[in-house]
Design a protein around this motif. Sequence first.
Motif, PDB file in Angstrom:
ATOM      1  N   ARG A 106      -0.466  -1.258  -5.517  1.00  0.00           N
ATOM      2  CA  ARG A 106      -1.798  -0.600  -5.980  1.00  0.00           C
ATOM      3  C   ARG A 106      -3.124  -1.391  -4.316  1.00  0.00           C
ATOM      4  O   ARG A 106      -3.555  -0.080  -3.851  1.00  0.00           O
ATOM      5  CB  ARG A 106      -2.451  -0.585  -7.041  1.00  0.00           C
ATOM      6  N   GLN A 107      -2.706  -2.220  -4.332  1.00  0.00           N
ATOM      7  CA  GLN A 107      -3.542  -2.744  -3.461  1.00  0.00           C
ATOM      8  C   GLN A 107      -3.093  -2.117  -1.998  1.00  0.00           C
ATOM      9  O   GLN A 107      -4.337  -1.824  -1.282  1.00  0.00           O
ATOM     10  CB  GLN A 107      -3.939  -4.582  -3.682  1.00  0.00           C
ATOM     11  N   ASP A 108      -1.645  -2.428  -1.718  1.00  0.00           N
ATOM     12  CA  ASP A 108      -1.357  -1.825  -0.801  1.00  0.00           C
ATOM     13  C   ASP A 108      -1.912  -0.490  -0.631  1.00  0.00           C
ATOM     14  O   ASP A 108      -2.341   0.101   0.449  1.00  0.00           O
ATOM     15  CB  ASP A 108       0.302  -2.253  -0.672  1.00  0.00           C
ATOM     16  N   GLU A 109      -1.722   0.056  -1.754  1.00  0.00           N
ATOM     17  CA  GLU A 109      -1.968   1.730  -1.454  1.00  0.00           C
ATOM     18  C   GLU A 109      -3.400   1.691  -1.098  1.00  0.00           C
ATOM     19  O   GLU A 109      -3.752   2.947  -0.028  1.00  0.00           O
ATOM     20  CB  GLU A 109      -1.639   2.631  -2.727  1.00  0.00           C
ATOM     21  N   LEU A 110      -4.701   1.014  -1.831  1.00  0.00           N
ATOM     22  CA  LEU A 110      -5.737   0.971  -1.655  1.00  0.00           C
ATOM     23  C   LEU A 110      -6.271   0.937  -0.691  1.00  0.00           C
ATOM     24  O   LEU A 110      -7.495   1.030   0.274  1.00  0.00           O
ATOM     25  CB  LEU A 110      -6.625   0.849  -2.364  1.00  0.00           C
ATOM     26  N   ALA A 111      -5.341  -0.109  -0.068  1.00  0.00           N
ATOM     27  CA  ALA A 111      -5.176  -0.930   1.432  1.00  0.00           C
ATOM     28  C   ALA A 111      -5.200   0.134   2.454  1.00  0.00           C
ATOM     29  O   ALA A 111      -5.915   0.313   3.646  1.00  0.00           O
ATOM     30  CB  ALA A 111      -5.330  -2.035   1.986  1.00  0.00           C
ATOM     31  N   LEU A 112      -4.479   1.031   2.520  1.00  0.00           N
ATOM     32  CA  LEU A 112      -3.866   1.904   2.993  1.00  0.00           C
ATOM     33  C   LEU A 112      -4.842   3.040   3.418  1.00  0.00           C
ATOM     34  O   LEU A 112      -5.929   3.647   4.188  1.00  0.00           O
ATOM     35  CB  LEU A 112      -2.855   2.569   3.271  1.00  0.00           C
ATOM     36  N   LEU A 113      -5.304   3.645   2.031  1.00  0.00           N
ATOM     37  CA  LEU A 113      -6.180   4.516   2.033  1.00  0.00           C
ATOM     38  C   LEU A 113      -7.492   4.422   2.967  1.00  0.00           C
ATOM     39  O   LEU A 113      -7.763   5.067   3.404  1.00  0.00           O
ATOM     40  CB  LEU A 113      -5.886   5.488   0.576  1.00  0.00           C
ATOM     41  N   SER A 114      -7.848   3.230   2.339  1.00  0.00           N
ATOM     42  CA  SER A 114      -9.351   2.981   2.951  1.00  0.00           C
ATOM     43  C   SER A 114      -9.425   3.249   4.627  1.00  0.00           C
ATOM     44  O   SER A 114     -10.073   3.448   4.778  1.00  0.00           O
ATOM     45  CB  SER A 114     -10.217   1.408   3.202  1.00  0.00           C
ATOM     46  N   GLY A 115      -8.396   2.553   4.848  1.00  0.00           N
ATOM     47  CA  GLY A 115      -7.852   2.313   6.843  1.00  0.00           C
ATOM     48  C   GLY A 115      -7.683   3.888   6.914  1.00  0.00           C
ATOM     49  O   GLY A 115      -8.488   4.261   8.323  1.00  0.00           O
ATOM     50  N   THR A 146     -10.212   9.042   9.183  1.00  0.00           N
ATOM     51  CA  THR A 146      -9.828   9.910   9.370  1.00  0.00           C
ATOM     52  C   THR A 146     -11.475  11.164   8.792  1.00  0.00           C
ATOM     53  O   THR A 146     -11.921  12.661   9.328  1.00  0.00           O
ATOM     54  CB  THR A 146      -8.853  10.699   7.693  1.00  0.00           C
ATOM     55  N   GLN A 147     -12.763  10.443   8.916  1.00  0.00           N
ATOM     56  CA  GLN A 147     -13.960  11.059   8.547  1.00  0.00           C
ATOM     57  C   GLN A 147     -14.523  11.932  10.005  1.00  0.00           C
ATOM     58  O   GLN A 147     -14.813  11.139  10.505  1.00  0.00           O
ATOM     59  CB  GLN A 147     -14.466   9.492   7.728  1.00  0.00           C
ATOM     60  N   VAL A 206      -2.685  10.240  -7.295  1.00  0.00           N
ATOM     61  CA  VAL A 206      -3.157  11.809  -7.449  1.00  0.00           C
ATOM     62  C   VAL A 206      -4.689  11.526  -6.658  1.00  0.00           C
ATOM     63  O   VAL A 206      -4.716  12.411  -5.703  1.00  0.00           O
ATOM     64  CB  VAL A 206      -2.514  12.771  -7.614  1.00  0.00           C
ATOM     65  N   ALA A 207      -5.731  10.825  -7.607  1.00  0.00           N
ATOM     66  CA  ALA A 207      -6.915  11.724  -7.134  1.00  0.00           C
ATOM     67  C   ALA A 207      -6.946  10.130  -6.322  1.00  0.00           C
ATOM     68  O   ALA A 207      -8.430  10.652  -5.329  1.00  0.00           O
ATOM     69  CB  ALA A 207      -7.230  10.585  -8.696  1.00  0.00           C
ATOM     70  N   ASP A 208      -6.675   9.261  -5.926  1.00  0.00           N
ATOM     71  CA  ASP A 208      -6.611   8.166  -4.643  1.00  0.00           C
ATOM     72  C   ASP A 208      -6.741   9.775  -3.348  1.00  0.00           C
ATOM     73  O   ASP A 208      -7.105   8.994  -2.328  1.00  0.00           O
ATOM     74  CB  ASP A 208      -5.741   6.791  -4.269  1.00  0.00           C
ATOM     75  N   VAL A 236      -9.571  10.355  -0.600  1.00  0.00           N
ATOM     76  CA  VAL A 236      -8.519  10.062   1.346  1.00  0.00           C
ATOM     77  C   VAL A 236      -9.019  11.980   2.196  1.00  0.00           C
ATOM     78  O   VAL A 236      -8.651  12.181   2.519  1.00  0.00           O
ATOM     79  CB  VAL A 236      -7.263   9.751   1.692  1.00  0.00           C
ATOM     80  N   LEU A 237      -8.214  12.229   1.077  1.00  0.00           N
ATOM     81  CA  LEU A 237      -8.077  13.910   2.268  1.00  0.00           C
ATOM     82  C   LEU A 237      -9.518  14.852   2.014  1.00  0.00           C
ATOM     83  O   LEU A 237      -9.943  15.476   3.209  1.00  0.00           O
ATOM     84  CB  LEU A 237      -6.935  14.862   1.075  1.00  0.00           C
TER      85      LEU A 237
END
Length: 189
Positions: free
Chosen positions: A66-75, A80-81, A131-133, A137-138
């Motif tokens: 999840r740390q890897d996933e959250l790092a990706l999502l943060s990037g 994308t904002q 799913v929530a994470d 991001v989207l």
Amino acid sequence: MADTTTAPSARRTELLELAYGYVRRHGLTDLSLRPLAAEIGSSPRVLLFLFGSKDGLVRALLARARQDELALLSGLREQTQPAGLTAAGEQIWSWLSAPAHRTLLIMWLEAYAHSLVDPDGPWSRFAADTVADWLDVLAAAQPASERGTPDGLARRTALLAVLRGALIDLLATGDEPRTTAAVHQHLHP
């Protein structure tokens, strides 16, 4: 049982990273402490001491993934904002379809499926949290005027479903051109 209220020891952190590499290569489903310990230079007894139980180790491995996933999502959030769902979908698919991420994504899919069939086990809430994470991001990629609307939620849910479905198909078949074409068709109707 290991004390999880204090900062992890250097050895626990080292073994967690080594175990994470192991499960990315071998998967989580048939994880056995003896072969894992032998490959990472430890013993089952040490792993049980540091992680409390096999389920505790699985929970720690999922938290590490999840740390890897959250790092990706943060990037992705930063990129994308608010560039829109099409741009976000293209960026996410580019990352998901990269061969370098296959072992991580296979492990993710395995954990996702386990959380659906064993909701009380160490996998608890993994799929729902994922799913929530991703929806978060989207949402950040959508214009503010659309983000909080039911239609905005439906659009990002549809995109997430397409990306997740294409990813599962890609992992099953390895057919990157076909799955990429399907994602692009959805993004550019």
